[in-house]
Design a protein around this motif. Structure first.
Motif, PDB file in Angstrom:
ATOM      1  N   GLN A 123       0.845  -1.189   0.000  1.00 10.86           N
ATOM      2  CA  GLN A 123       0.000   0.000   0.000  1.00 10.86           C
ATOM      3  C   GLN A 123       0.881   1.241   0.000  1.00 10.86           C
ATOM      4  OE1 GLN A 123      -3.462  -0.073  -0.246  1.00 10.86           O
ATOM      5  NE2 GLN A 123      -2.992  -2.245  -0.595  1.00 10.86           N
ATOM      6  N   LEU A 124       0.517   2.207  -0.830  1.00 10.47           N
ATOM      7  CA  LEU A 124       1.325   3.411  -0.954  1.00 10.47           C
ATOM      8  C   LEU A 124       0.429   4.579  -1.358  1.00 10.47           C
ATOM      9  CD1 LEU A 124       4.304   4.396  -0.882  1.00 10.47           C
ATOM     10  CD2 LEU A 124       4.421   3.892  -3.333  1.00 10.47           C
ATOM     11  N   HIS A 125       0.342   5.585  -0.508  1.00  9.89           N
ATOM     12  CA  HIS A 125      -0.454   6.785  -0.774  1.00  9.89           C
ATOM     13  C   HIS A 125      -1.912   6.450  -1.124  1.00  9.89           C
ATOM     14  CE1 HIS A 125       3.131   9.175  -0.455  1.00  9.89           C
ATOM     15  NE2 HIS A 125       3.713   8.541  -1.463  1.00  9.89           N
ATOM     16  N   GLY A 126      -2.477   5.482  -0.440  1.00 11.14           N
ATOM     17  CA  GLY A 126      -3.887   5.163  -0.620  1.00 11.14           C
ATOM     18  C   GLY A 126      -4.208   4.249  -1.782  1.00 11.14           C
ATOM     19  N   ILE A 127      -3.186   3.783  -2.501  1.00 14.52           N
ATOM     20  CA  ILE A 127      -3.438   2.848  -3.615  1.00 14.52           C
ATOM     21  C   ILE A 127      -2.570   1.608  -3.399  1.00 14.52           C
ATOM     22  CG2 ILE A 127      -4.006   4.728  -5.187  1.00 14.52           C
ATOM     23  CD1 ILE A 127      -0.848   2.873  -5.882  1.00 14.52           C
ATOM     24  N   THR A 128      -2.856   0.546  -4.156  1.00  9.98           N
ATOM     25  CA  THR A 128      -2.045  -0.667  -4.069  1.00  9.98           C
ATOM     26  C   THR A 128      -1.011  -0.650  -5.189  1.00  9.98           C
ATOM     27  OG1 THR A 128      -3.962  -1.879  -3.220  1.00  9.98           O
ATOM     28  CG2 THR A 128      -2.063  -3.174  -3.910  1.00  9.98           C
ATOM     29  N   TYR A 129       0.238  -0.664  -4.796  1.00  5.69           N
ATOM     30  CA  TYR A 129       1.350  -0.628  -5.739  1.00  5.69           C
ATOM     31  C   TYR A 129       1.816  -2.058  -6.004  1.00  5.69           C
ATOM     32  CZ  TYR A 129       6.236   0.061  -7.242  1.00  5.69           C
ATOM     33  OH  TYR A 129       7.430   0.011  -7.910  1.00  5.69           O
ATOM     34  N   HIS A 130       1.828  -2.443  -7.294  1.00  5.06           N
ATOM     35  CA  HIS A 130       2.295  -3.774  -7.695  1.00  5.06           C
ATOM     36  C   HIS A 130       3.468  -3.606  -8.662  1.00  5.06           C
ATOM     37  CE1 HIS A 130      -2.114  -3.946  -7.107  1.00  5.06           C
ATOM     38  NE2 HIS A 130      -1.945  -5.171  -6.641  1.00  5.06           N
ATOM     39  N   ASN A 131       4.541  -4.324  -8.439  1.00  4.99           N
ATOM     40  CA  ASN A 131       5.648  -4.324  -9.389  1.00  4.99           C
ATOM     41  C   ASN A 131       5.959  -5.757  -9.795  1.00  4.99           C
ATOM     42  OD1 ASN A 131       8.497  -4.148 -10.481  1.00  4.99           O
ATOM     43  ND2 ASN A 131       8.117  -1.994 -10.024  1.00  4.99           N
ATOM     44  N   CYS A 132       6.121  -5.970 -11.104  1.00  7.63           N
ATOM     45  CA  CYS A 132       6.298  -7.324 -11.647  1.00  7.63           C
ATOM     46  C   CYS A 132       7.665  -7.924 -11.357  1.00  7.63           C
ATOM     47  CB  CYS A 132       6.118  -7.317 -13.168  1.00  7.63           C
ATOM     48  SG  CYS A 132       4.600  -6.575 -13.757  1.00  7.63           S
ATOM     49  N   GLY A 133       8.676  -7.068 -11.142  1.00 12.51           N
ATOM     50  CA  GLY A 133      10.032  -7.593 -10.984  1.00 12.51           C
ATOM     51  C   GLY A 133      10.727  -7.696 -12.327  1.00 12.51           C
ATOM     52  N   ASP A 134      11.420  -8.798 -12.588  1.00 15.88           N
ATOM     53  CA  ASP A 134      12.173  -8.919 -13.841  1.00 15.88           C
ATOM     54  C   ASP A 134      12.516 -10.381 -14.119  1.00 15.88           C
ATOM     55  OD1 ASP A 134      15.401  -9.358 -13.279  1.00 15.88           O
ATOM     56  OD2 ASP A 134      14.310  -8.551 -11.573  1.00 15.88           O
ATOM     57  N   TRP A 135      13.101 -10.604 -15.313  1.00 11.91           N
ATOM     58  CA  TRP A 135      13.585 -11.932 -15.690  1.00 11.91           C
ATOM     59  C   TRP A 135      15.067 -11.872 -16.042  1.00 11.91           C
ATOM     60  CZ3 TRP A 135      10.961 -16.463 -15.135  1.00 11.91           C
ATOM     61  CH2 TRP A 135       9.621 -16.328 -14.728  1.00 11.91           C
ATOM     62  N   VAL A 136      15.779 -10.998 -15.311  1.00 10.68           N
ATOM     63  CA  VAL A 136      17.223 -10.923 -15.410  1.00 10.68           C
ATOM     64  C   VAL A 136      17.851 -11.498 -14.141  1.00 10.68           C
ATOM     65  CG1 VAL A 136      19.202  -9.363 -15.652  1.00 10.68           C
ATOM     66  CG2 VAL A 136      17.094  -8.890 -16.912  1.00 10.68           C
ATOM     67  N   GLU A 137      17.292 -11.112 -13.001  1.00 12.66           N
ATOM     68  CA  GLU A 137      17.793 -11.631 -11.723  1.00 12.66           C
ATOM     69  C   GLU A 137      16.730 -12.375 -10.925  1.00 12.66           C
ATOM     70  OE1 GLU A 137      21.040  -9.695  -9.352  1.00 12.66           O
ATOM     71  OE2 GLU A 137      20.037  -7.938 -10.183  1.00 12.66           O
ATOM     72  N   SER A 138      15.565 -11.759 -10.749  1.00 12.29           N
ATOM     73  CA  SER A 138      14.623 -12.325  -9.781  1.00 12.29           C
ATOM     74  C   SER A 138      13.687 -13.389 -10.341  1.00 12.29           C
ATOM     75  CB  SER A 138      13.783 -11.208  -9.151  1.00 12.29           C
ATOM     76  OG  SER A 138      13.006 -10.546 -10.134  1.00 12.29           O
ATOM     77  N   CYS A 139      13.459 -13.388 -11.669  1.00  9.77           N
ATOM     78  CA  CYS A 139      12.536 -14.359 -12.299  1.00  9.77           C
ATOM     79  C   CYS A 139      11.179 -14.342 -11.585  1.00  9.77           C
ATOM     80  CB  CYS A 139      13.121 -15.753 -12.288  1.00  9.77           C
ATOM     81  SG  CYS A 139      14.609 -15.913 -13.311  1.00  9.77           S
ATOM     82  N   THR A 140      10.528 -13.194 -11.613  1.00 12.87           N
ATOM     83  CA  THR A 140       9.256 -13.003 -10.921  1.00 12.87           C
ATOM     84  C   THR A 140       8.180 -12.511 -11.871  1.00 12.87           C
ATOM     85  OG1 THR A 140       9.971 -10.765 -10.310  1.00 12.87           O
ATOM     86  CG2 THR A 140      10.293 -12.507  -8.671  1.00 12.87           C
ATOM     87  N   ALA A 141       6.936 -12.699 -11.452  1.00 13.39           N
ATOM     88  CA  ALA A 141       5.780 -12.233 -12.205  1.00 13.39           C
ATOM     89  C   ALA A 141       4.668 -11.939 -11.211  1.00 13.39           C
ATOM     90  CB  ALA A 141       5.326 -13.297 -13.205  1.00 13.39           C
ATOM     91  N   LEU A 142       3.590 -11.360 -11.689  1.00 15.67           N
ATOM     92  CA  LEU A 142       2.395 -11.165 -10.883  1.00 15.67           C
ATOM     93  C   LEU A 142       1.278 -12.000 -11.481  1.00 15.67           C
ATOM     94  CD1 LEU A 142       2.395  -7.272 -10.435  1.00 15.67           C
ATOM     95  CD2 LEU A 142       3.100  -8.971  -8.742  1.00 15.67           C
ATOM     96  N   GLY A 143       0.454 -12.578 -10.622  1.00 15.28           N
ATOM     97  CA  GLY A 143      -0.665 -13.382 -11.083  1.00 15.28           C
ATOM     98  C   GLY A 143      -1.948 -13.009 -10.376  1.00 15.28           C
TER      99      GLY A 143
END
Length: 279
Positions: free
Chosen positions: A218-238
């Motif tokens: 949560q950030l400034h009253g909204i939900t902040y989502h970040n996908c990350g990357d496929w260089v180091e973290s190999c992350t996604a959002l689902g």
């Protein structure tokens, strides 16, 4: 979430960003594996999927990178709606957005409002337009990109040495982002700017990429989502069928899988290739 190769998981929506196809740091094999074991109704490619900055200066495109493109095209052919959101490293594609380019189930946009299953409205964008360095000092952004790549190369040497002593994988670039005061300030300013823009538009949240750090908060009253990357973290959002969004951590990088084997195809960038990615 660790990968499960015994079954395929179904999501309402998947978001991936910062793949950087065309660079040696891209973990294309892991991404192909992820796409094979995770299905969705809508797939968002949230910018920097293809690294035009690197391809403009020299051609690097292994078969593994082609496999990622093929897997995405196969999903689109089988009914998945694919939305390509342009980023700064693939900004050469932005010229096509004004033509409202759609090919089958593939659509190209600069940003889009996504409505979740539970009715929340999320702004989906890469986020580079809220990075003052990328937007107003491109030469500095290019220098930073060069420094990041050098850090990644140093990271490989450091971790090979750590492996000899039985030590676990350690990310130099992640340490720098978290510890260097200026880097922390820039990331914080980026996140604040994105959140405030969402709030200004009356939206419930944002999904972005750009800074290679996956999280939901949560950030400034909204939900902040970040996908990350496929260089180091190999992350996604689902997004699950009921509208819940989660960070998917596909692999925990270590000495065995931090740099998958690839069969590189290297050649100098042709005039045609340079022209295609020129901005």
């Amino acid at each position: 979430m660790a990968k499960d190769q015994t079954k395929t998981r179904r999501y309402r929506t998947l978001w991936i960003s910062d793949v950087h196809l065309g660079t040696s740091g891209c973990k294309a094999e892991h991404l192909t594996e992820f796409l094979q074991h995770n299905e969705c109704d809508t797939l968002y490619l949230v910018g920097d999927i293809i690294d035009g900055w690197k391809l403009k200066n020299g051609w690097f495109w292994p078969q593994e990178h082609t496999n990622v493109i093929r897997k995405i095209l196969t999903k689109a052919k089988r009914g998945t709606k694919v939305i390509y959101v342009t980023g700064n490293h693939d900004e050469f594609l932005r010229k096509f957005v004004e033509y409202k380019l759609e090919i089958g189930n593939i659509k190209m946009v600069n940003e889009l409002v996504h409505v979740t299953a539970d009715g929340r409205r999320l702004l989906v964008m890469h986020g580079d337009l809220f990075d003052v360095i990328t937007r107003y000092h491109k030469w500095l952004a290019l220098a930073g990109d060069f420094a990041y790549e050098a850090t990644m190369r140093a990271n490989e040497v450091i971790n090979r040495t750590r492996a000899l002593f039985g030590m676990r994988y350690w990310s130099l670039s992640a340490f720098a982002k978290k510890s260097v005061k200026n880097a922390v300030a820039i990331i914080s300013e980026f996140e604040d700017s994105v959140a405030r823009e969402c709030s200004r538009r009356g939206l419930d949240g944002v999904v972005c990429g750009h800074i290679h750090h996956a999280e939901i908060r949560q950030l400034h009253g909204i939900t902040y989502h970040n996908c990350g990357d496929w260089v180091e973290s190999c992350t996604a959002l689902g997004e699950t069928p009921d509208g819940r969004i989660e960070v998917i951590r596909w692999v925990q990088l270590d000495h065995l899988n931090q740099r998958p084997n690839v069969t590189p195809l290297r050649r100098p960038a042709s005039k045609t290739a340079k022209a295609a990615v020129a901005t």
